[in-house]
Design a protein around this motif. Structure first.
Motif, PDB file in Angstrom:
ATOM      1  N   GLU A   9       0.851  -1.222   0.122  1.00  0.00           N
ATOM      2  CA  GLU A   9       0.094   0.118   0.170  1.00  0.00           C
ATOM      3  C   GLU A   9       0.960   1.167   0.044  1.00  0.00           C
ATOM      4  OE1 GLU A   9      -3.301   0.249   2.795  1.00  0.00           O
ATOM      5  OE2 GLU A   9      -3.626  -1.809   2.521  1.00  0.00           O
ATOM      6  N   LYS A  10       0.573   2.011  -0.997  1.00  0.00           N
ATOM      7  CA  LYS A  10       1.451   3.315  -0.903  1.00  0.00           C
ATOM      8  C   LYS A  10       0.183   4.460  -1.395  1.00  0.00           C
ATOM      9  CE  LYS A  10       5.664   1.509  -1.712  1.00  0.00           C
ATOM     10  NZ  LYS A  10       6.847   2.005  -1.147  1.00  0.00           N
ATOM     11  N   SER A  11       0.354   5.552  -0.809  1.00  0.00           N
ATOM     12  CA  SER A  11      -0.680   6.541  -0.913  1.00  0.00           C
ATOM     13  C   SER A  11      -0.159   7.713  -1.978  1.00  0.00           C
ATOM     14  CB  SER A  11      -1.242   7.140   0.334  1.00  0.00           C
ATOM     15  OG  SER A  11      -0.290   7.818   1.135  1.00  0.00           O
ATOM     16  N   THR A  12       1.272   7.771  -1.898  1.00  0.00           N
ATOM     17  CA  THR A  12       2.004   9.015  -2.466  1.00  0.00           C
ATOM     18  C   THR A  12       2.950   8.326  -3.766  1.00  0.00           C
ATOM     19  OG1 THR A  12       2.071  10.351  -0.724  1.00  0.00           O
ATOM     20  CG2 THR A  12       3.658  10.727  -2.339  1.00  0.00           C
ATOM     21  N   ALA A  13       2.745   8.952  -4.727  1.00  0.00           N
ATOM     22  CA  ALA A  13       3.583   8.426  -5.880  1.00  0.00           C
ATOM     23  C   ALA A  13       4.393   9.507  -6.364  1.00  0.00           C
ATOM     24  CB  ALA A  13       2.767   8.160  -7.176  1.00  0.00           C
ATOM     25  N   TYR A  14       5.855   9.393  -6.531  1.00  0.00           N
ATOM     26  CA  TYR A  14       6.612  10.286  -7.192  1.00  0.00           C
ATOM     27  C   TYR A  14       6.781  10.072  -8.696  1.00  0.00           C
ATOM     28  CZ  TYR A  14       8.238  11.867  -2.764  1.00  0.00           C
ATOM     29  OH  TYR A  14       8.216  12.630  -1.486  1.00  0.00           O
ATOM     30  N   ILE A  15       6.419  11.023  -9.506  1.00  0.00           N
ATOM     31  CA  ILE A  15       6.584  10.855 -10.930  1.00  0.00           C
ATOM     32  C   ILE A  15       7.790  11.566 -11.608  1.00  0.00           C
ATOM     33  CG2 ILE A  15       5.369  10.866 -13.228  1.00  0.00           C
ATOM     34  CD1 ILE A  15       2.840  10.489 -11.480  1.00  0.00           C
ATOM     35  N   PHE A  16       8.594  10.721 -12.313  1.00  0.00           N
ATOM     36  CA  PHE A  16       9.881  11.316 -12.790  1.00  0.00           C
ATOM     37  C   PHE A  16       9.657  11.327 -14.270  1.00  0.00           C
ATOM     38  CE2 PHE A  16      10.699   9.347  -8.929  1.00  0.00           C
ATOM     39  CZ  PHE A  16      11.507  10.298  -8.202  1.00  0.00           C
ATOM     40  N   GLU A  17      10.285  11.962 -15.123  1.00  0.00           N
ATOM     41  CA  GLU A  17      10.477  11.981 -16.606  1.00  0.00           C
ATOM     42  C   GLU A  17      10.755  10.602 -17.196  1.00  0.00           C
ATOM     43  OE1 GLU A  17      12.433  14.999 -18.966  1.00  0.00           O
ATOM     44  OE2 GLU A  17      12.473  16.120 -16.968  1.00  0.00           O
ATOM     45  N   GLY A  18      11.521   9.971 -16.559  1.00  0.00           N
ATOM     46  CA  GLY A  18      11.890   8.683 -17.248  1.00  0.00           C
ATOM     47  C   GLY A  18      12.213   7.264 -16.221  1.00  0.00           C
ATOM     48  N   ALA A  19      12.419   6.254 -16.769  1.00  0.00           N
ATOM     49  CA  ALA A  19      12.579   5.091 -16.176  1.00  0.00           C
ATOM     50  C   ALA A  19      13.941   5.264 -15.327  1.00  0.00           C
ATOM     51  CB  ALA A  19      12.642   3.777 -17.048  1.00  0.00           C
ATOM     52  N   LYS A  20      14.888   5.826 -15.665  1.00  0.00           N
ATOM     53  CA  LYS A  20      16.376   6.124 -15.066  1.00  0.00           C
ATOM     54  C   LYS A  20      16.158   6.822 -13.909  1.00  0.00           C
ATOM     55  CE  LYS A  20      19.271   9.404 -16.055  1.00  0.00           C
ATOM     56  NZ  LYS A  20      20.111  10.149 -16.539  1.00  0.00           N
ATOM     57  N   ALA A  21      15.478   7.784 -13.751  1.00  0.00           N
ATOM     58  CA  ALA A  21      15.302   8.694 -12.524  1.00  0.00           C
ATOM     59  C   ALA A  21      14.388   7.905 -11.562  1.00  0.00           C
ATOM     60  CB  ALA A  21      14.804  10.111 -12.887  1.00  0.00           C
ATOM     61  N   ALA A  22      13.291   7.278 -12.071  1.00  0.00           N
ATOM     62  CA  ALA A  22      12.445   6.448 -11.197  1.00  0.00           C
ATOM     63  C   ALA A  22      13.199   5.278 -10.543  1.00  0.00           C
ATOM     64  CB  ALA A  22      10.988   6.044 -11.953  1.00  0.00           C
ATOM     65  N   GLU A  23      14.090   4.708 -11.321  1.00  0.00           N
ATOM     66  CA  GLU A  23      14.620   3.590 -10.720  1.00  0.00           C
ATOM     67  C   GLU A  23      15.564   3.993  -9.867  1.00  0.00           C
ATOM     68  OE1 GLU A  23      15.845  -0.310 -10.175  1.00  0.00           O
ATOM     69  OE2 GLU A  23      14.151   0.119 -11.037  1.00  0.00           O
ATOM     70  N   ALA A  24      16.193   5.183 -10.119  1.00  0.00           N
ATOM     71  CA  ALA A  24      17.323   5.700  -9.143  1.00  0.00           C
ATOM     72  C   ALA A  24      16.499   5.888  -7.841  1.00  0.00           C
ATOM     73  CB  ALA A  24      18.071   6.896  -9.721  1.00  0.00           C
ATOM     74  N   ALA A  25      15.320   6.657  -7.644  1.00  0.00           N
ATOM     75  CA  ALA A  25      14.913   6.779  -6.657  1.00  0.00           C
ATOM     76  C   ALA A  25      14.398   5.827  -5.988  1.00  0.00           C
ATOM     77  CB  ALA A  25      13.729   7.994  -6.889  1.00  0.00           C
ATOM     78  N   ASP A  48      12.128   9.981   1.797  1.00  0.00           N
ATOM     79  CA  ASP A  48      10.887  10.127   0.935  1.00  0.00           C
ATOM     80  C   ASP A  48      10.446   8.964  -0.095  1.00  0.00           C
ATOM     81  OD1 ASP A  48      10.339  12.845   2.026  1.00  0.00           O
ATOM     82  OD2 ASP A  48      12.095  13.331   0.975  1.00  0.00           O
ATOM     83  N   PHE A  49      11.519   8.481  -0.437  1.00  0.00           N
ATOM     84  CA  PHE A  49      11.173   7.505  -1.736  1.00  0.00           C
ATOM     85  C   PHE A  49      10.852   6.204  -1.115  1.00  0.00           C
ATOM     86  CE2 PHE A  49      14.516  10.265  -4.168  1.00  0.00           C
ATOM     87  CZ  PHE A  49      13.520  11.154  -4.650  1.00  0.00           C
ATOM     88  N   ARG A  50      11.236   5.862   0.244  1.00  0.00           N
ATOM     89  CA  ARG A  50      10.899   4.676   0.728  1.00  0.00           C
ATOM     90  C   ARG A  50       9.688   4.219   0.983  1.00  0.00           C
ATOM     91  NH1 ARG A  50      14.412   3.754   5.420  1.00  0.00           N
ATOM     92  NH2 ARG A  50      15.945   3.406   3.818  1.00  0.00           N
ATOM     93  N   TYR A  51       8.647   5.272   1.170  1.00  0.00           N
ATOM     94  CA  TYR A  51       7.348   5.133   1.763  1.00  0.00           C
ATOM     95  C   TYR A  51       6.428   5.693   0.275  1.00  0.00           C
ATOM     96  CZ  TYR A  51       9.468   4.315   6.169  1.00  0.00           C
ATOM     97  OH  TYR A  51       9.948   3.878   7.217  1.00  0.00           O
ATOM     98  N   ALA A  52       6.866   5.571  -0.678  1.00  0.00           N
ATOM     99  CA  ALA A  52       6.115   6.194  -2.049  1.00  0.00           C
ATOM    100  C   ALA A  52       6.634   5.219  -3.327  1.00  0.00           C
ATOM    101  CB  ALA A  52       6.560   7.446  -2.315  1.00  0.00           C
ATOM    102  N   ALA A  53       5.649   5.428  -4.088  1.00  0.00           N
ATOM    103  CA  ALA A  53       5.875   4.633  -5.382  1.00  0.00           C
ATOM    104  C   ALA A  53       6.776   5.723  -6.229  1.00  0.00           C
ATOM    105  CB  ALA A  53       4.574   4.136  -6.096  1.00  0.00           C
ATOM    106  N   CYS A  54       7.967   5.030  -6.922  1.00  0.00           N
ATOM    107  CA  CYS A  54       8.385   5.840  -7.611  1.00  0.00           C
ATOM    108  C   CYS A  54       8.417   5.439  -9.114  1.00  0.00           C
ATOM    109  CB  CYS A  54      10.006   5.847  -7.228  1.00  0.00           C
ATOM    110  SG  CYS A  54      10.532   6.276  -5.611  1.00  0.00           S
ATOM    111  N   LEU A  55       7.895   6.100  -9.977  1.00  0.00           N
ATOM    112  CA  LEU A  55       7.221   5.954 -11.412  1.00  0.00           C
ATOM    113  C   LEU A  55       7.648   6.937 -12.218  1.00  0.00           C
ATOM    114  CD1 LEU A  55       3.667   5.543 -10.166  1.00  0.00           C
ATOM    115  CD2 LEU A  55       5.308   3.519 -10.480  1.00  0.00           C
ATOM    116  N   GLY A  56       8.036   6.321 -13.612  1.00  0.00           N
ATOM    117  CA  GLY A  56       8.302   7.412 -14.692  1.00  0.00           C
ATOM    118  C   GLY A  56       7.273   7.031 -15.676  1.00  0.00           C
TER     119      GLY A  56
END
Length: 185
Positions: A9-25, A48-56
């Protein structure tokens, strides 16, 4: 990135421009191995990134509006933090995403703190560390939820109204005259 939403379960998503940044986060928030743990321990936003989804999103900055973002709500996402690369194209693309996701969103402002072209996959600059040391990424963001929306009434006349999402996210005080963000007072 969708597996992050399905697996816990995650309620927050970080959206990045692409897969490289999302994977790094994602790796900063969920390090495996000694080198990744050391990097995460020194990075101010690893928690911040531990408790959220990191998507690109794929297709670059010109495809931001063409992505189907409806799945965010389906997976229970209630807040979105948009993290562009440090350039005007990335920032503009994130405003495009904010226009179509229909969720509370914030855009990280990279303008003066980070070198041109920087993204989360790059080393964290020492020049930004002192400014951001005690702040979460969320606290460094600007509101991207539009205040007013335009629509046409039944007679076909253009009208303006307060955006529903804005009215959920903010409380208005009349004295002093200001709006308070209920998610980050």
């Amino acid at each position: 990135g969708l597996e992050q939403l399905a697996s816990r379960e995650k309620s927050t998503a970080y959206i990045f421009e692409g897969a490289k940044a999302a994977e790094a986060a994602y790796r900063l928030g969920n390090p495996s191995g000694r080198a990744e743990r050391e990097l995460a321990d020194s990075h101010p936003w690893a928690l911040d990134f531990r408790y959220a989804a990191c998507l690109g999103f794929t297709g670059g900055i010109y495809a931001a509006k063409n992505t189907d973002w409806s799945w965010l709500r389906k997976f229970g996402i209630t807040d979105v933090v948009l993290v562009p690369d440090c350039d005007s194209g990335g920032r503009d693309a994130m405003f495009d995403v904010a226009d179509v996701i229909d969720l509370p969103s914030r855009i990280f402002n990279t303008s003066h703190l980070f070198p041109s072209g920087w993204d989360v996959a790059d080393p964290f600059p020492d020049s930004a560390r002192s400014v951001t040391a005690n702040l979460s990424l969320f606290q460094l963001c600007e509101i991207s939820t539009p205040v007013l929306v335009e629509y046409f009434d039944d007679d076909g006349k253009p009208q303006k109204a307060v955006n529903r999402q804005f009215s959920k996210d903010f409380v208005h005080l009349s004295k002093p005259n200001l709006f308070i963000d209920t998610r980050n007072p």
